[in-house]
Motif scaffolding. Structure first.
Motif: not given
Lengths: 112, 113
Positions: B97-100
């Protein structure tokens, strides 16, 4: 949606401390911090995923205040190598997809 | 360990000429891939991102396009460059995910004359 960083620029003498702030008008779910030296690619410093989370990296640390929708980066006893532009990035959900949006950056100059 | 490559490192092109910048990632599979542009002294502007082969999302309407012909290859192209296309182009990857965390390549400095 772009987070707002302050100050835009700061000049320090070696050994002094600095705080860089990153705030958002929307709810924050995570905050990413990067440092970019002149002419180079941004380098990841740390990511904060939870409100109230604090992290440290050498003498650089950060906090994340979910309620205030802001994060702060603390540089303690600055070294010449800390010079560069610091970017915060925040993740937003738009149209069902997540996007990382960076602030405009804070230029930090550490002088001897 | 994972590494990300970009080439060329520097490019000087005349207005109206085509462009092709390449980015490859090693040491991981099915990464999310991103193209950013940074104008001189400015922040990072997301241009395109891709979650898989052939899947491209465009963030900013412009004369640039992106393609992902292979899992770990991301290409930025233009048919006719404009002066305003000058800048520092950065490719980045993340796992999941973009959270990474996103990891950036060394960048390509493009000057359009």
């Amino acid at each position: 949606q772009q987070p707002v960083q302050s100050p835009q620029a700061v000049i320090l003498r070696e050994g002094e401390d600095a705080v860089i702030n990153c705030s958002s008008s929307k709810a924050l779910y995570s905050v990413h911090w990067y440092r970019q030296k002149h002419g180079e690619a941004p380098v990841f410093l740390m990511i904060l995923l939870k409100g109230g989370e604090q992290k440290g990296h050498d003498k650089i640390s950060a906090s994340f205040n979910e309620k205030k929708q802001q994060s702060s980066l603390y540089l303690t006893a600055s070294q010449l190598s800390y010079s560069g532009t610091y970017f915060c990035g925040t993740v937003f959900t738009q149209g069902g997809s997540e996007k990382l949006v960076f602030g405009k950056g804070t230029k930090l100059t550490v002088n001897p | 360990s994972q590494t990300i490559h970009q080439w060329p490192a520097t490019l000087v092109q005349p207005v109206g000429s085509p462009l092709s910048l390449e980015c490859t990632v090693e040491g991981t599979s099915n990464p999310n891939l991103y193209w950013y542009r940074q104008a001189a002294g400015r922040g990072l502007q997301l241009l395109f991102y891709s979650v898989g082969i052939g899947q491209i999302s465009s963030e900013v309407p412009q004369n640039l396009s992106a393609s992902r012909p292979q899992d770990r290859q991301f290409i930025l192209s233009s048919k006719k460059l404009l002066l305003s296309d000058s800048g520092f182009y950065l490719c980045a990857w993340s796992q999941g995910r973009v959270q990474e965390t996103q990891y950036f390549g060394p960048g390509t400095r493009l000057l359009v004359l």
